[in-house]
Design a protein around this motif. Sequence first.
Motif, PDB file in Angstrom:
ATOM      1  N   GLY A 150     -10.002 -24.212  66.665  1.00  0.00           N
ATOM      2  CA  GLY A 150     -10.019 -25.622  66.316  1.00  0.00           C
ATOM      3  C   GLY A 150      -8.823 -26.272  66.995  1.00  0.00           C
ATOM      4  N   GLU A 151      -8.437 -27.463  66.517  1.00  0.00           N
ATOM      5  CA  GLU A 151      -7.275 -28.094  67.149  1.00  0.00           C
ATOM      6  C   GLU A 151      -6.070 -27.154  67.034  1.00  0.00           C
ATOM      7  OE1 GLU A 151      -5.360 -32.509  66.907  1.00  0.00           O
ATOM      8  OE2 GLU A 151      -7.399 -32.209  66.139  1.00  0.00           O
ATOM      9  N   ILE A 152      -5.922 -26.576  65.851  1.00  0.00           N
ATOM     10  CA  ILE A 152      -4.985 -25.468  65.656  1.00  0.00           C
ATOM     11  C   ILE A 152      -5.824 -24.197  65.536  1.00  0.00           C
ATOM     12  CG2 ILE A 152      -3.224 -24.482  64.117  1.00  0.00           C
ATOM     13  CD1 ILE A 152      -2.194 -27.066  65.038  1.00  0.00           C
ATOM     14  N   ASP A 153      -5.531 -23.195  66.322  1.00  0.00           N
ATOM     15  CA  ASP A 153      -6.266 -21.930  66.217  1.00  0.00           C
ATOM     16  C   ASP A 153      -5.571 -21.038  65.193  1.00  0.00           C
ATOM     17  OD1 ASP A 153      -8.158 -22.471  68.364  1.00  0.00           O
ATOM     18  OD2 ASP A 153      -6.467 -22.209  69.739  1.00  0.00           O
ATOM     19  N   ARG A 154      -6.387 -20.304  64.429  1.00  0.00           N
ATOM     20  CA  ARG A 154      -5.829 -19.475  63.360  1.00  0.00           C
ATOM     21  C   ARG A 154      -6.374 -18.043  63.499  1.00  0.00           C
ATOM     22  NH1 ARG A 154      -4.201 -20.456  57.973  1.00  0.00           N
ATOM     23  NH2 ARG A 154      -4.284 -22.647  58.535  1.00  0.00           N
ATOM     24  N   ILE A 155      -5.472 -17.084  63.488  1.00  0.00           N
ATOM     25  CA  ILE A 155      -5.858 -15.673  63.560  1.00  0.00           C
ATOM     26  C   ILE A 155      -5.515 -15.027  62.229  1.00  0.00           C
ATOM     27  CG2 ILE A 155      -5.322 -13.452  64.657  1.00  0.00           C
ATOM     28  CD1 ILE A 155      -4.622 -15.108  67.188  1.00  0.00           C
ATOM     29  N   SER A 156      -6.473 -14.338  61.620  1.00  0.00           N
ATOM     30  CA  SER A 156      -6.152 -13.679  60.356  1.00  0.00           C
ATOM     31  C   SER A 156      -6.657 -12.247  60.335  1.00  0.00           C
ATOM     32  CB  SER A 156      -6.724 -14.469  59.175  1.00  0.00           C
ATOM     33  OG  SER A 156      -8.126 -14.458  59.220  1.00  0.00           O
ATOM     34  N   THR A 157      -5.869 -11.408  59.677  1.00  0.00           N
ATOM     35  CA  THR A 157      -6.240 -10.012  59.448  1.00  0.00           C
ATOM     36  C   THR A 157      -5.849  -9.703  58.001  1.00  0.00           C
ATOM     37  OG1 THR A 157      -4.108  -8.966  59.921  1.00  0.00           O
ATOM     38  CG2 THR A 157      -5.477  -9.539  61.823  1.00  0.00           C
ATOM     39  N   SER A 158      -6.057  -8.465  57.588  1.00  0.00           N
ATOM     40  CA  SER A 158      -5.635  -8.095  56.234  1.00  0.00           C
ATOM     41  C   SER A 158      -4.109  -8.110  56.111  1.00  0.00           C
ATOM     42  CB  SER A 158      -6.186  -6.711  55.890  1.00  0.00           C
ATOM     43  OG  SER A 158      -5.661  -5.773  56.815  1.00  0.00           O
ATOM     44  N   GLU A 159      -3.423  -8.142  57.254  1.00  0.00           N
ATOM     45  CA  GLU A 159      -1.952  -8.144  57.262  1.00  0.00           C
ATOM     46  C   GLU A 159      -1.361  -9.542  57.110  1.00  0.00           C
ATOM     47  OE1 GLU A 159       0.067  -5.234  58.335  1.00  0.00           O
ATOM     48  OE2 GLU A 159      -1.803  -4.172  57.851  1.00  0.00           O
ATOM     49  N   GLY A 160      -2.158 -10.554  57.446  1.00  0.00           N
ATOM     50  CA  GLY A 160      -1.610 -11.896  57.375  1.00  0.00           C
ATOM     51  C   GLY A 160      -2.292 -12.844  58.332  1.00  0.00           C
ATOM     52  N   THR A 161      -1.616 -13.959  58.587  1.00  0.00           N
ATOM     53  CA  THR A 161      -2.215 -15.049  59.351  1.00  0.00           C
ATOM     54  C   THR A 161      -1.186 -15.611  60.309  1.00  0.00           C
ATOM     55  OG1 THR A 161      -3.720 -15.658  57.576  1.00  0.00           O
ATOM     56  CG2 THR A 161      -3.117 -17.397  59.088  1.00  0.00           C
ATOM     57  N   LEU A 162      -1.626 -16.059  61.477  1.00  0.00           N
ATOM     58  CA  LEU A 162      -0.742 -16.855  62.319  1.00  0.00           C
ATOM     59  C   LEU A 162      -1.555 -17.938  62.998  1.00  0.00           C
ATOM     60  CD1 LEU A 162      -1.213 -15.791  65.420  1.00  0.00           C
ATOM     61  CD2 LEU A 162       0.321 -13.975  64.719  1.00  0.00           C
ATOM     62  N   THR A 163      -0.864 -18.977  63.425  1.00  0.00           N
ATOM     63  CA  THR A 163      -1.553 -20.098  64.065  1.00  0.00           C
ATOM     64  C   THR A 163      -0.951 -20.391  65.434  1.00  0.00           C
ATOM     65  OG1 THR A 163      -0.070 -21.718  63.077  1.00  0.00           O
ATOM     66  CG2 THR A 163      -2.081 -21.209  61.846  1.00  0.00           C
ATOM     67  N   VAL A 164      -1.786 -20.966  66.295  1.00  0.00           N
ATOM     68  CA  VAL A 164      -1.352 -21.373  67.631  1.00  0.00           C
ATOM     69  C   VAL A 164      -1.694 -22.846  67.803  1.00  0.00           C
ATOM     70  CG1 VAL A 164      -1.680 -21.062  70.118  1.00  0.00           C
ATOM     71  CG2 VAL A 164      -1.702 -19.069  68.602  1.00  0.00           C
ATOM     72  N   ALA A 165      -0.700 -23.632  68.218  1.00  0.00           N
ATOM     73  CA  ALA A 165      -0.896 -25.079  68.390  1.00  0.00           C
ATOM     74  C   ALA A 165      -0.704 -25.468  69.850  1.00  0.00           C
ATOM     75  CB  ALA A 165       0.061 -25.851  67.486  1.00  0.00           C
ATOM     76  N   ASN A 166      -1.495 -24.880  70.733  1.00  0.00           N
ATOM     77  CA  ASN A 166      -1.481 -25.274  72.142  1.00  0.00           C
ATOM     78  C   ASN A 166      -2.880 -25.732  72.534  1.00  0.00           C
ATOM     79  OD1 ASN A 166       0.727 -22.777  72.102  1.00  0.00           O
ATOM     80  ND2 ASN A 166       1.282 -24.445  73.498  1.00  0.00           N
ATOM     81  N   GLY A 167      -3.003 -26.239  73.774  1.00  0.00           N
ATOM     82  CA  GLY A 167      -4.326 -26.627  74.278  1.00  0.00           C
ATOM     83  C   GLY A 167      -4.382 -28.067  74.724  1.00  0.00           C
ATOM     84  N   THR A 168      -5.572 -28.495  75.150  1.00  0.00           N
ATOM     85  CA  THR A 168      -5.781 -29.852  75.651  1.00  0.00           C
ATOM     86  C   THR A 168      -7.200 -30.298  75.294  1.00  0.00           C
ATOM     87  OG1 THR A 168      -6.247 -31.116  77.680  1.00  0.00           O
ATOM     88  CG2 THR A 168      -6.311 -28.754  77.882  1.00  0.00           C
ATOM     89  N   PRO A 169      -7.391 -31.571  74.972  1.00  0.00           N
ATOM     90  CA  PRO A 169      -8.741 -32.045  74.621  1.00  0.00           C
ATOM     91  C   PRO A 169      -9.757 -31.872  75.743  1.00  0.00           C
ATOM     92  CG  PRO A 169      -7.080 -33.707  74.080  1.00  0.00           C
ATOM     93  CD  PRO A 169      -6.377 -32.617  74.824  1.00  0.00           C
ATOM     94  N   LEU A 170      -9.301 -31.777  77.006  1.00  0.00           N
ATOM     95  CA  LEU A 170     -10.262 -31.609  78.104  1.00  0.00           C
ATOM     96  C   LEU A 170     -11.061 -30.319  77.972  1.00  0.00           C
ATOM     97  CD1 LEU A 170      -8.562 -32.891  81.396  1.00  0.00           C
ATOM     98  CD2 LEU A 170     -10.761 -33.613  80.464  1.00  0.00           C
ATOM     99  N   MET A 171     -10.503 -29.327  77.261  1.00  0.00           N
ATOM    100  CA  MET A 171     -11.244 -28.069  77.080  1.00  0.00           C
ATOM    101  C   MET A 171     -12.550 -28.289  76.310  1.00  0.00           C
ATOM    102  SD  MET A 171      -7.986 -25.600  76.349  1.00  0.00           S
ATOM    103  CE  MET A 171      -8.689 -23.983  76.686  1.00  0.00           C
TER     104      MET A 171
END
Lengths: 246, 246, 246
Positions: A150-171
């Motif tokens: 999504g606008e912010i990407d989120r990765i989750s596992t049983s260990e926890g979660t992290l987010t990535v806030a990069n990218g461009t609307p052209l994608m």
Amino acid sequence: MSAGMPTLKDAIEAISALRRHGGRVHCLTNDVAQAFTANVLLACGAAPSMTSSPREVATFTAGAGSLSVNLGTLQTERMEAIRIAVSAARQHNVPFVLDPVKADISPPRLAFARDILGGGPAILRVNASEAEALGAGRESQLAPCMAVTGEIDRISTSEGTLTVANGTPLMDRVTAVGCAQGAVMAALLIHSETPAQAALAAILWFAIAGESAAGTAGGPGSFAANFIDRLYDLPLTSIEERASIR
Amino acid sequence: MSAGMPTLKDAIEAISALRRHGGRVHCLTNDVAQAFTANVLLACGAAPSMTSSPREVATFTAGAGSLSVNLGTLQTERMEAIRIAVSAARQHNVPFVLDPVKADISPPRLAFARDILGGGPAILRVNASEAEALGAGRESQLAPCMAVTGEIDRISTSEGTLTVANGTPLMDRVTAVGCAQGAVMAALLIHSETPAQAALAAILWFAIAGESAAGTAGGPGSFAANFIDRLYDLPLTSIEERASIR
Amino acid sequence: MSAGMPTLKDAIEAISALRRHGGRVHCLTNDVAQAFTANVLLACGAAPSMTSSPREVATFTAGAGSLSVNLGTLQTERMEAIRIAVSAARQHNVPFVLDPVKADISPPRLAFARDILGGGPAILRVNASEAEALGAGRESQLAPCMAVTGEIDRISTSEGTLTVANGTPLMDRVTAVGCAQGAVMAALLIHSETPAQAALAAILWFAIAGESAAGTAGGPGSFAANFIDRLYDLPLTSIEERASIR
């Protein structure tokens, strides 16, 4: 960043290893995304194979480094090929990524996505609506690694979660960018210790190559070409400098 | 260059004739390569038709100048279409090119390739592994002209052998370049006296357009666009100056 | 320009509305054109959905703003999907565009085109040969709006006829430009009062974006990327200044 989750350094190591050592990904993707996905994999250093013929897919999957399954455009023969490929992947310990594109819109696609989820993907790549349709929630982890884009990407596992806030609307203005990202996650699985490491690496690589490509693009047509150029030559130091991980 | 083999001048005449007079090529190619192949043919001056519907393919083949058959992604309906097209081509004296992509990896594809070889292609376009899987050797010529592609491309007929040492590694980073080359060989058959003349012309055109396109490319994305631009406008004198034929 | 026909101002309003408000177009198009069509729709502000699976197409069509049907590459499953989609479109008042590509060459395609014409497309997009094969004449109007494309494009309704004399020959050197135009006509139907308004808007948008893209293109490869860039950002004032409507 949660403990037990991959670090920026882990992500960069996976990218670097794919560029140096390659690996073949068998892709069962929708027919709109096939050519772009193959070109993205080639730019990233991987070798694509793409046949969706039921009579060939077991052989191609058994010898691949990983498998990428995308559920767009479900022709009868492609559905059969996906079942055969997932079964061959289990038998030969070939890890796979599942991307149930738009399963929230189409009931038969949702049912099929549930079936394939039972085959045990290493990574489930979804957007928020697809995740909800599949029954994911704060408490339920549908695969060892879920990558919710999504606008912010989120990765989750049983260990926890992290987010990535990069990218461009052209994608979002170029078809199959998301589908191709699933295939690159699969390629990175070949060189990762955990599914989350592969997911993080693919998300950062795409988002920062996208940011760089947008800088010189005159619109979505030139952006698509630039984006492939930057996947090919983006310096690892750019990823280090620009990564916005939490 | 062996006696009886085409010369550089023959190759250039075929390219020039295709650019001036065009011709329709019916293409039965894998679904990853279809759009790129059509765009390459258009850039070269040919007119592509691409349907793989069994109910239509005989009509489209019978009226075409030549036929290009590529065995990637063998769906059931496409296999049926290929059989019908090859039969229509024989009946109407439409020459064809066969490219049995990756037949060395997949046993059903190898068996199907042997069947289609029986239909008598003018040119068999293969790499070294595919040629070996099909049983080609120093003594056995599987078609009037074999074009074995690789870092050095090799063309052989019953008259002799010649090699071309042009090209750029970026061509391996764009999907379907090889598949499209088979289709251009087919287009050049329309304007050639021998299959080897068409094969040599296509190999030189691609390799030298590739070298020229690589000079200004920022990576495989911009290379793909440049490559089509150069197929379209590469001066024949560039081919004369840069051709490395033995 | 005949009375009752759309004006330049009507066309520009439809383009502007699509850029601002978007809308989803379900596309049943040939497999050569799928990726380019999706990218063109995204550049124009629309959202494409592309599945041709018979089990999914009714759902995707019922919820779409419009439907685009293109008859290239008629595989059995795609034909079934087209029938289902056209039926769903009628039931849910989703307007559709029909493009019977090359129906003049292939008898089964012509028969199928006649069937689908019975489903009542808002716009029939054809070239002169296809129109003739379908039995169109000076007196017979096969759909509320017919868009007959060629060097000069002609739009006709029961109210009258108008022609557009814009464009560039490079548009004929890129595959699927015409197919994508049918899809953009469908997207514009969402924001038009009459089918002819949508047809005129799509024809002007393509032709003038094409003229602009050709100015900086080095050949058909870079033209294709430029063309998508210009669809995306072409100023409405350029359309006003350059439109050649009669």
